[in-house]
Design an enzyme around this catalytic site. Structure first.
Site, PDB file in Angstrom:
ATOM      1  N   ARG A   1      89.929  76.135  19.772  1.00  0.00           N
ATOM      2  CA  ARG A   1      89.509  77.539  19.741  1.00  0.00           C
ATOM      3  C   ARG A   1      88.474  77.831  18.658  1.00  0.00           C
ATOM      4  O   ARG A   1      87.604  78.669  18.836  1.00  0.00           O
ATOM      5  CB  ARG A   1      90.722  78.455  19.598  1.00  0.00           C
ATOM      6  CG  ARG A   1      91.698  78.338  20.775  1.00  0.00           C
ATOM      7  CD  ARG A   1      92.800  79.367  20.733  1.00  0.00           C
ATOM      8  NE  ARG A   1      92.315  80.705  20.970  1.00  0.00           N
ATOM      9  CZ  ARG A   1      92.086  81.606  20.046  1.00  0.00           C
ATOM     10  NH1 ARG A   1      92.333  81.314  18.781  1.00  0.00           N
ATOM     11  NH2 ARG A   1      91.621  82.782  20.348  1.00  0.00           N
TER      12      ARG A   1
ATOM     13  N   CYS B   1      84.629  63.395  16.381  1.00  0.00           N
ATOM     14  CA  CYS B   1      83.295  63.013  15.981  1.00  0.00           C
ATOM     15  C   CYS B   1      82.275  64.101  16.328  1.00  0.00           C
ATOM     16  O   CYS B   1      81.430  63.900  17.190  1.00  0.00           O
ATOM     17  CB  CYS B   1      82.976  61.710  16.710  1.00  0.00           C
ATOM     18  SG  CYS B   1      81.882  60.723  15.767  1.00  0.00           S
TER      19      CYS B   1
ATOM     20  N   TYR C   1      85.250  79.308  20.282  1.00  0.00           N
ATOM     21  CA  TYR C   1      85.046  80.763  20.157  1.00  0.00           C
ATOM     22  C   TYR C   1      84.734  81.204  18.731  1.00  0.00           C
ATOM     23  O   TYR C   1      84.655  82.399  18.468  1.00  0.00           O
ATOM     24  CB  TYR C   1      86.320  81.530  20.548  1.00  0.00           C
ATOM     25  CG  TYR C   1      86.996  81.117  21.822  1.00  0.00           C
ATOM     26  CD1 TYR C   1      86.341  81.205  23.044  1.00  0.00           C
ATOM     27  CD2 TYR C   1      88.319  80.676  21.809  1.00  0.00           C
ATOM     28  CE1 TYR C   1      86.984  80.853  24.218  1.00  0.00           C
ATOM     29  CE2 TYR C   1      88.963  80.328  22.982  1.00  0.00           C
ATOM     30  CZ  TYR C   1      88.291  80.416  24.179  1.00  0.00           C
ATOM     31  OH  TYR C   1      88.936  80.076  25.342  1.00  0.00           O
TER      32      TYR C   1
ATOM     33  N   GLU D   1     101.139  91.331  32.143  1.00  0.00           N
ATOM     34  CA  GLU D   1     101.170  89.860  32.043  1.00  0.00           C
ATOM     35  C   GLU D   1     100.799  89.397  30.634  1.00  0.00           C
ATOM     36  O   GLU D   1      99.741  88.801  30.434  1.00  0.00           O
ATOM     37  CB  GLU D   1     100.152  89.257  33.020  1.00  0.00           C
ATOM     38  CG  GLU D   1     100.397  89.584  34.467  1.00  0.00           C
ATOM     39  CD  GLU D   1      99.223  89.204  35.369  1.00  0.00           C
ATOM     40  OE1 GLU D   1      99.434  89.043  36.568  1.00  0.00           O
ATOM     41  OE2 GLU D   1      98.081  89.079  34.856  1.00  0.00           O
ATOM     42  N   PRO D   2     101.632  89.663  29.643  1.00  0.00           N
ATOM     43  CA  PRO D   2     101.291  89.210  28.293  1.00  0.00           C
ATOM     44  C   PRO D   2     101.436  87.694  28.139  1.00  0.00           C
ATOM     45  O   PRO D   2     102.381  87.107  28.668  1.00  0.00           O
ATOM     46  CB  PRO D   2     102.314  89.938  27.414  1.00  0.00           C
ATOM     47  CG  PRO D   2     103.471  90.205  28.313  1.00  0.00           C
ATOM     48  CD  PRO D   2     102.941  90.329  29.713  1.00  0.00           C
ATOM     49  N   GLY D   3     100.505  87.084  27.467  1.00  0.00           N
ATOM     50  CA  GLY D   3     100.586  85.648  27.193  1.00  0.00           C
ATOM     51  C   GLY D   3     100.592  85.439  25.686  1.00  0.00           C
ATOM     52  O   GLY D   3     101.625  85.160  25.065  1.00  0.00           O
ATOM     53  N   ARG D   4      99.422  85.655  25.094  1.00  0.00           N
ATOM     54  CA  ARG D   4      99.251  85.451  23.651  1.00  0.00           C
ATOM     55  C   ARG D   4     100.275  86.248  22.836  1.00  0.00           C
ATOM     56  O   ARG D   4     100.808  85.750  21.837  1.00  0.00           O
ATOM     57  CB  ARG D   4      97.836  85.921  23.279  1.00  0.00           C
ATOM     58  CG  ARG D   4      97.364  85.543  21.893  1.00  0.00           C
ATOM     59  CD  ARG D   4      96.071  86.277  21.544  1.00  0.00           C
ATOM     60  NE  ARG D   4      95.075  86.217  22.582  1.00  0.00           N
ATOM     61  CZ  ARG D   4      94.109  85.310  22.658  1.00  0.00           C
ATOM     62  NH1 ARG D   4      94.004  84.393  21.718  1.00  0.00           N
ATOM     63  NH2 ARG D   4      93.238  85.332  23.639  1.00  0.00           N
TER      64      ARG D   4
ATOM     65  N   TYR E   1      97.277  79.135  23.662  1.00  0.00           N
ATOM     66  CA  TYR E   1      95.996  78.497  23.982  1.00  0.00           C
ATOM     67  C   TYR E   1      95.615  77.358  23.033  1.00  0.00           C
ATOM     68  O   TYR E   1      94.441  77.068  22.859  1.00  0.00           O
ATOM     69  CB  TYR E   1      94.876  79.552  24.042  1.00  0.00           C
ATOM     70  CG  TYR E   1      95.189  80.677  24.997  1.00  0.00           C
ATOM     71  CD1 TYR E   1      95.211  80.447  26.365  1.00  0.00           C
ATOM     72  CD2 TYR E   1      95.502  81.957  24.534  1.00  0.00           C
ATOM     73  CE1 TYR E   1      95.532  81.467  27.256  1.00  0.00           C
ATOM     74  CE2 TYR E   1      95.826  82.981  25.415  1.00  0.00           C
ATOM     75  CZ  TYR E   1      95.833  82.723  26.775  1.00  0.00           C
ATOM     76  OH  TYR E   1      96.152  83.723  27.655  1.00  0.00           O
TER      77      TYR E   1
END
Ligand code: LLP
Length: 438
Positions: free
Chosen positions: A330, A361, A334, A290-293, A391
């Site tokens: 992100r 802000c 992260y 299940e590759p996403g990125r 993402y």
């Protein structure tokens, strides 16, 4: 300078993506702007599909659409022969609206709602990947009520540590996903499904985490998966139809990342599964990933306008972009790192460190810290941030009531809008003023 395969610098010194001048894209569509390069998406799909077909008679690639769930993108990936993994009613709805055949869709989620399960069962999707006992109860009840059967795969938690950011590890002992493998919960779940008249036990799944560069954890996972399947075979005399290894294959964001050819992962999964299945006399099931990125990440670039510069003597120079954590959270969430260029001055030396700030802000609202930019960087220059396909749009929000930006698909000099920019009217649409406040 690291340019993706679809990127070039034109005679004006502007960055182009698949033949589209990014400064022109900014003029035409405004910024911030997500730009997705269709050829890169297709070539990533092909890489996975070809490698799976090379190593498995029965391999499947399911695009993890949480990375970027959008009708046009789903059309592209499915036209390349991939299925779609969805993780919410919203993603499932989008996939169905895009005309994706339900038998190409699987539903994930650690806290599925009744509404989501009804949608999955009513539409007879390929399978539900179950994550907990209460969910099994709910699937059973929904199926009974609708008098329909559904394939159920169980997600296991085998305690694998992939040494990535805590937030993107998904198979450690202390983690909300899946049934514990070593405390007998996964086996218990199998027994429950096996007894049901409405749930068809389909397979076993595990997603160990994201942005993984080392293939070894997949070998460890293959061992756990096959051991578990053999346990089920030996004790209950049931064979599973599918082993699903999840996604997580790492991509390039900066030169600190050294992604491997995706085939390396698939080859190792193949070798381990075949060896173990042969050793245990287990018939080879469908093997899926299940590759996403790794499908969509490097296909995406975000364009910004420079709204201002602020030099804090002996500290740093901030560049005020028109983006921020509402379109790329992100970095704040992260500490993610990105590569950025001045897309309007690609031929100028990038030798001055500048930190690109968002417009929200919050002090932590940054796109990238300390990134080289031309000395001449000025208001109305265009900035391009690379590898923003995964993402970013999917985690976009309306913080400070900023509209989620538009997304365009580029291909061989043409651009097409695939998501409109939100309007202020749209943002305020759901607000209600009760009568007594009017
Ligand atoms: N399958 C399952 C069950 C998943 O949970 C995920 C990602 C994937 C596949 C796809 O993983 P990928 O190939 O994209 O690494 N928001 C974080 C990433 C969270 C990933 C969640 N699950 C980020 O921005 O890095």
């Amino acid at each position: 300078m690291h340019l993706n395969s679809s990127m070039e610098i034109n005679e004006k010194g502007h960055l182009t993506i698949s033949g589209c001048d990014t400064v022109e894209l900014k003029k035409q569509y405004g910024t911030p702007l997500y730009v997705i390069d269709e050829n890169t998406v297709r070539s990533n799909c092909k890489k996975f599909k070809t490698a799976m077909d090379k190593y498995f008679d029965n391999g499947r690639v399911m695009y993890a659409s949480k990375a970027l769930n959008n009708k046009a993108i789903l059309k592209i990936v499915t036209s390349e022969g991939l299925g779609v993994d969805v993780v919410s009613g919203g993603e499932l709805y989008t996939a169905l609206q895009a005309g994706i055949s339900p038998d190409k869709i699987e539903l994930h989620g650690n806290s599925k709602t009744e509404e989501e399960i009804i949608m999955a069962v009513e539409n007879q999707i390929y399978c539900i990947i179950a994550d907990g006992f209460d969910e099994l109860d709910l699937i059973e009840k929904v199926c009974q009520r609708l008098n329909k059967k559904i394939n159920v795969t169980i997600r296991i938690r085998p305690n694998i540590d992939i040494h990535a950011h805590e937030a993107i590890q998904t198979a450690k002992m202390d983690c909300k996903f899946g049934f514990g493998l070593f405390d007998g919960q996964a086996f218990e779940a199998v027994k429950i499904i096996n007894k049901s008249n409405f749930m068809a036990l389909h397979g076993v799944h595990c997603h160990i985490g994201s942005q993984i560069f080392d293939e070894q954890p997949f070998e460890e996972l293959a061992n756990h998966i096959v051991d578990f399947a053999c346990d089920i075979k030996n004790n209950l005399n049931i064979l599973l139809d599918e082993f699903n290894f999840g996604g997580g294959f790492g991509v390039w964001y900066t030169d600190e990342d050294s992604p491997k050819d995706f085939e390396v992962f698939i080859k190792l999964i193949n070798k381990t599964v075949i060896d173990l299945c042969n050793k245990n006399n287990y018939p080879m099931p469908i093997v899926s990933i299940e590759p996403g990125r790794s499908i969509i990440g490097e296909a995406g670039t975000t364009l910004y306008n420079v709204n201002g510069l602020k030099e804090i003597k002996d500290v740093r120079t901030y560049c005020m972009s028109d983006g921020g954590m509402f379109e790329n959270i992100r970095t704040a969430l992260y500490g993610a790192k990105y590569t950025a260029y001045c897309a309007s001055k690609m031929n100028e030396k990038h030798n001055k460190l500048v930190s690109i700030a968002g417009k929200c802000c919050e002090s932590g609202d940054m796109i990238t810290w300390d990134t080289p930019m031309p000395e001449s960087l000025q208001v109305n220059d265009t900035i391009a941030v690379l590898t923003t396909g995964a993402y970013n749009y999917s985690m976009a929000n309306n913080y400070n009531r900023n509209p989620v930006p538009a997304m365009v698909l580029v291909k061989n000099g043409e651009s097409h809008i695939i998501a409109k920019r939100q309007t202020y009217e749209y943002i305020a649409l759901n607000d209600v003023i009760p009568d007594y406040l009017k």
